[in-house]
Scaffold this motif. Sequence first.
Motif, mmCIF file in Angstrom:
data_model
loop_
_atom_site.group_PDB
_atom_site.id
_atom_site.type_symbol
_atom_site.label_atom_id
_atom_site.label_comp_id
_atom_site.label_asym_id
_atom_site.label_seq_id
_atom_site.Cartn_x
_atom_site.Cartn_y
_atom_site.Cartn_z
ATOM 1 N N LYS A 1 40.971 8.806 -0.893
ATOM 2 C CA LYS A 1 41.335 9.123 0.492
ATOM 3 C C LYS A 1 41.852 7.894 1.224
ATOM 4 C CE LYS A 1 37.653 12.525 0.756
ATOM 5 N NZ LYS A 1 36.382 12.847 1.385
ATOM 6 N N LYS A 2 42.692 8.136 2.218
ATOM 7 C CA LYS A 2 43.243 7.037 3.007
ATOM 8 C C LYS A 2 42.167 6.275 3.764
ATOM 9 C CE LYS A 2 47.849 8.905 3.474
ATOM 10 N NZ LYS A 2 48.949 9.286 4.352
ATOM 11 N N ASP A 3 41.111 6.959 4.191
ATOM 12 C CA ASP A 3 40.054 6.236 4.903
ATOM 13 C C ASP A 3 39.289 5.305 3.971
ATOM 14 O OD1 ASP A 3 38.903 8.532 3.722
ATOM 15 O OD2 ASP A 3 37.267 8.572 5.175
ATOM 16 N N GLU A 4 39.260 5.624 2.681
ATOM 17 C CA GLU A 4 38.649 4.713 1.703
ATOM 18 C C GLU A 4 39.515 3.462 1.539
ATOM 19 O OE1 GLU A 4 36.321 8.023 -1.014
ATOM 20 O OE2 GLU A 4 38.345 7.436 -1.604
ATOM 21 N N ARG B 1 40.812 -2.367 2.828
ATOM 22 C CA ARG B 1 41.940 -3.172 3.294
ATOM 23 C C ARG B 1 41.567 -4.623 3.646
ATOM 24 N NH1 ARG B 1 46.790 -1.885 4.706
ATOM 25 N NH2 ARG B 1 46.346 0.327 4.898
ATOM 26 N N PRO B 2 40.562 -4.878 4.475
ATOM 27 C CA PRO B 2 40.265 -6.277 4.829
ATOM 28 C C PRO B 2 39.901 -7.135 3.614
ATOM 29 C CG PRO B 2 39.118 -4.767 6.307
ATOM 30 C CD PRO B 2 39.696 -3.939 5.202
ATOM 31 N N SER B 3 39.139 -6.586 2.711
ATOM 32 C CA SER B 3 38.726 -7.351 1.529
ATOM 33 C C SER B 3 39.900 -7.614 0.594
ATOM 34 C CB SER B 3 37.629 -6.602 0.772
ATOM 35 O OG SER B 3 36.497 -6.443 1.584
ATOM 36 N N LEU B 4 40.737 -6.604 0.377
ATOM 37 C CA LEU B 4 41.908 -6.802 -0.480
ATOM 38 C C LEU B 4 42.877 -7.797 0.146
ATOM 39 C CD1 LEU B 4 42.488 -3.141 -1.694
ATOM 40 C CD2 LEU B 4 41.918 -5.114 -3.130
ATOM 41 N N ASN B 5 43.051 -7.730 1.450
ATOM 42 C CA ASN B 5 43.938 -8.687 2.130
ATOM 43 C C ASN B 5 43.442 -10.115 1.990
ATOM 44 O OD1 ASN B 5 45.764 -6.738 2.942
ATOM 45 N ND2 ASN B 5 44.915 -6.546 4.998
#
Length: 71
Positions: free
Chosen positions: A12-15, A20-24
Amino acid sequence: MAVLVFKTSVKKKDEIQLLRPSLNRLIEKKGCWNFDLEDCDNILRVESQRLKASVVSLLLQSNGFDCEELQ
């Protein structure tokens, strides 16, 4: 630039927003990442010059997702 490809359990997009912050933080400025939730394997692609696949897998697994590098 190397491209790492992973099969994941992210659905899901919310996952993705959760991750997102950690991958960035993992990738350098010229690197990038994206999910393909249309693919049956919910693919994560990461472009990076120095990131190791094990680090990406550990990040997703520590957030409760399955993650397996595809070769």
